[in-house]
Design a protein around this motif. Structure first.
Motif, PDB file in Angstrom:
ATOM      1  N   CYS A   4      13.447   0.690   0.689  1.00 49.22           N
ATOM      2  CA  CYS A   4      13.394   0.771  -0.358  1.00 49.22           C
ATOM      3  C   CYS A   4      13.103   1.261  -1.414  1.00 49.22           C
ATOM      4  N   HIS A   5      11.739   1.899  -1.678  1.00 46.83           N
ATOM      5  CA  HIS A   5      10.840   2.369  -2.629  1.00 46.83           C
ATOM      6  C   HIS A   5       9.873   3.225  -2.421  1.00 46.83           C
ATOM      7  N   GLN A   6       9.428   3.383  -3.144  1.00 40.52           N
ATOM      8  CA  GLN A   6       7.782   4.306  -3.410  1.00 40.52           C
ATOM      9  C   GLN A   6       6.947   3.662  -4.387  1.00 40.52           C
ATOM     10  N   LEU A   7       6.430   2.837  -3.469  1.00 36.40           N
ATOM     11  CA  LEU A   7       4.965   2.177  -4.392  1.00 36.40           C
ATOM     12  C   LEU A   7       4.257   2.849  -5.499  1.00 36.40           C
ATOM     13  N   TYR A   8       3.490   2.664  -6.483  1.00 39.82           N
ATOM     14  CA  TYR A   8       2.353   3.806  -6.465  1.00 39.82           C
ATOM     15  C   TYR A   8       1.047   2.452  -7.136  1.00 39.82           C
ATOM     16  N   GLY A   9       0.120   2.749  -6.997  1.00 40.73           N
ATOM     17  CA  GLY A   9      -1.355   2.031  -7.386  1.00 40.73           C
ATOM     18  C   GLY A   9      -2.310   2.377  -7.300  1.00 40.73           C
ATOM     19  N   SER A  10      -3.547   1.020  -7.487  1.00 42.73           N
ATOM     20  CA  SER A  10      -4.490   1.730  -6.808  1.00 42.73           C
ATOM     21  C   SER A  10      -5.535   0.436  -6.244  1.00 42.73           C
ATOM     22  N   PHE A  11      -6.554   0.961  -6.239  1.00 45.68           N
ATOM     23  CA  PHE A  11      -7.464  -0.117  -5.077  1.00 45.68           C
ATOM     24  C   PHE A  11      -9.168   0.490  -5.500  1.00 45.68           C
ATOM     25  N   THR A  12      -9.644  -0.715  -5.769  1.00 41.15           N
ATOM     26  CA  THR A  12     -11.273  -1.091  -5.174  1.00 41.15           C
ATOM     27  C   THR A  12     -11.873  -1.630  -3.974  1.00 41.15           C
ATOM     28  N   PHE A  13     -12.583  -0.807  -3.272  1.00 40.04           N
ATOM     29  CA  PHE A  13     -13.014  -1.315  -1.631  1.00 40.04           C
ATOM     30  C   PHE A  13     -14.590  -0.839  -2.021  1.00 40.04           C
ATOM     31  N   ARG A  14     -15.185  -1.746  -2.419  1.00 40.29           N
ATOM     32  CA  ARG A  14     -16.816  -2.620  -1.685  1.00 40.29           C
ATOM     33  C   ARG A  14     -17.337  -2.242  -0.592  1.00 40.29           C
ATOM     34  N   GLU A  15     -18.344  -1.349  -0.373  1.00 44.00           N
ATOM     35  CA  GLU A  15     -19.263  -1.773   0.936  1.00 44.00           C
ATOM     36  C   GLU A  15     -19.670  -3.735   1.313  1.00 44.00           C
ATOM     37  N   ALA A  47      18.629  -6.827   0.792  1.00 42.81           N
ATOM     38  CA  ALA A  47      17.776  -8.222  -0.308  1.00 42.81           C
ATOM     39  C   ALA A  47      16.997  -8.598   0.205  1.00 42.81           C
ATOM     40  N   SER A  48      17.408  -8.312   1.990  1.00 46.66           N
ATOM     41  CA  SER A  48      15.777  -9.051   2.894  1.00 46.66           C
ATOM     42  C   SER A  48      15.137  -7.819   2.876  1.00 46.66           C
ATOM     43  N   ASP A  49      15.238  -6.358   2.894  1.00 38.20           N
ATOM     44  CA  ASP A  49      14.238  -5.213   2.417  1.00 38.20           C
ATOM     45  C   ASP A  49      13.369  -5.116   0.918  1.00 38.20           C
ATOM     46  N   GLN A  50      14.207  -5.409   0.415  1.00 42.09           N
ATOM     47  CA  GLN A  50      13.379  -6.202  -0.968  1.00 42.09           C
ATOM     48  C   GLN A  50      12.531  -7.514  -1.252  1.00 42.09           C
ATOM     49  N   MET A  51      12.637  -8.388  -0.403  1.00 40.46           N
ATOM     50  CA  MET A  51      12.216  -9.414  -0.425  1.00 40.46           C
ATOM     51  C   MET A  51      10.596  -9.070   0.840  1.00 40.46           C
ATOM     52  N   VAL A  52      10.900  -8.451   1.543  1.00 40.46           N
ATOM     53  CA  VAL A  52       9.568  -8.505   2.037  1.00 40.46           C
ATOM     54  C   VAL A  52       8.984  -6.626   1.482  1.00 40.46           C
ATOM     55  N   GLU A  53       9.902  -6.616   1.122  1.00 42.59           N
ATOM     56  CA  GLU A  53       8.485  -5.415  -0.338  1.00 42.59           C
ATOM     57  C   GLU A  53       8.322  -6.117  -1.351  1.00 42.59           C
ATOM     58  N   GLU A  54       9.252  -6.861  -1.574  1.00 41.53           N
ATOM     59  CA  GLU A  54       8.156  -8.162  -2.588  1.00 41.53           C
ATOM     60  C   GLU A  54       6.238  -8.561  -2.117  1.00 41.53           C
ATOM     61  N   ALA A  55       6.987  -9.202  -0.562  1.00 40.69           N
ATOM     62  CA  ALA A  55       6.348 -10.226  -0.400  1.00 40.69           C
ATOM     63  C   ALA A  55       4.937  -8.918   0.086  1.00 40.69           C
ATOM     64  N   LEU A  56       5.012  -7.196   0.354  1.00 41.82           N
ATOM     65  CA  LEU A  56       3.912  -7.233   0.183  1.00 41.82           C
ATOM     66  C   LEU A  56       3.230  -6.393  -1.242  1.00 41.82           C
ATOM     67  N   VAL A  57       3.586  -6.392  -1.610  1.00 45.37           N
ATOM     68  CA  VAL A  57       3.633  -5.811  -3.353  1.00 45.37           C
ATOM     69  C   VAL A  57       2.173  -8.002  -3.384  1.00 45.37           C
ATOM     70  N   MET A  58       3.154  -8.573  -3.106  1.00 45.17           N
ATOM     71  CA  MET A  58       2.260  -9.755  -3.495  1.00 45.17           C
ATOM     72  C   MET A  58       0.890  -9.943  -2.594  1.00 45.17           C
ATOM     73  N   THR A  59       1.433  -9.542  -1.045  1.00 46.11           N
ATOM     74  CA  THR A  59      -0.191  -9.320  -0.935  1.00 46.11           C
ATOM     75  C   THR A  59      -0.838  -8.663  -0.893  1.00 46.11           C
ATOM     76  N   LEU A  60      -0.741  -7.342  -1.646  1.00 43.10           N
ATOM     77  CA  LEU A  60      -1.423  -6.198  -1.423  1.00 43.10           C
ATOM     78  C   LEU A  60      -2.585  -7.223  -2.860  1.00 43.10           C
ATOM     79  N   GLU A  61      -1.745  -7.783  -3.988  1.00 42.73           N
ATOM     80  CA  GLU A  61      -2.459  -8.065  -5.381  1.00 42.73           C
ATOM     81  C   GLU A  61      -2.904  -9.127  -4.551  1.00 42.73           C
ATOM     82  N   SER A  62      -2.857  -9.761  -3.951  1.00 43.69           N
ATOM     83  CA  SER A  62      -3.589 -11.308  -3.592  1.00 43.69           C
ATOM     84  C   SER A  62      -5.371 -10.851  -3.198  1.00 43.69           C
TER      85      SER A  62
END
Length: 135
Positions: A65-76, A94-109
């Motif tokens: 669907c899209h290209q998503l952009y963001g940032s991250f912090t990983f610590r040792e 709709a199904s691709d959008q649902m999985v994409e939203e799940a990925l974003v929710m997973t990343l942010e959690s």
């Protein structure tokens, strides 16, 4: 006083960079999603490719669907976080959008990360994301 504050900022910035410096080669690059699950439900997400840049602490996600952009912090110490506020605006099913939203929710959690062989594993309270390197 300004010099002391600037020195503190530089020292703290250097500490943050040093936390993941040992893992730069491991983390930076393109990654294929091999597992995505939320609340025990596994989702088909192998269409996602994530690109991580430790130099910029940034993430780019390519999907159907899209290209998503963001940032991250990983610590040792194994803690981690992602922020994914932006997406390009393309139409998708709709199904691709649902999985994409799940990925974003997973990343942010995400709260923890670890390496298992070549894989990167990210976990939240009820989510799991596994990545394998591309190329």
């Amino acid at each position: 006083m300004k010099a002391a504050v600037l020195c503190l900022v530089l020292v703290l910035g250097a500490c943050g960079a040093a936390e993941i410096a040992e893992n730069d080669d491991l983390l930076s690059g393109r990654w294929q999603v091999t597992e995505l699950s939320m609340a025990g439900e596994q989702l088909e997400a192998d269409q996602f490719v994530l690109e991580l840049s430790t130099a910029q602490a940034s993430i780019r996600v390519d999907s159907n669907c899209h290209q998503l952009y963001g940032s991250f912090t990983f610590r040792e110490n194994g803690t981690a976080s992602f922020t994914v506020p932006g997406a390009s605006t393309n139409e998708c099913s709709a199904s691709d959008q649902m999985v994409e939203e799940a990925l974003v929710m997973t990343l942010e959690s995400v709260t923890r990360w670890r390496q298992e062989g070549q894989k990167l594993v990210f976990e939240g309270q009820s989510s799991l994301l596994e990545l394998t390197p591309l190329g």
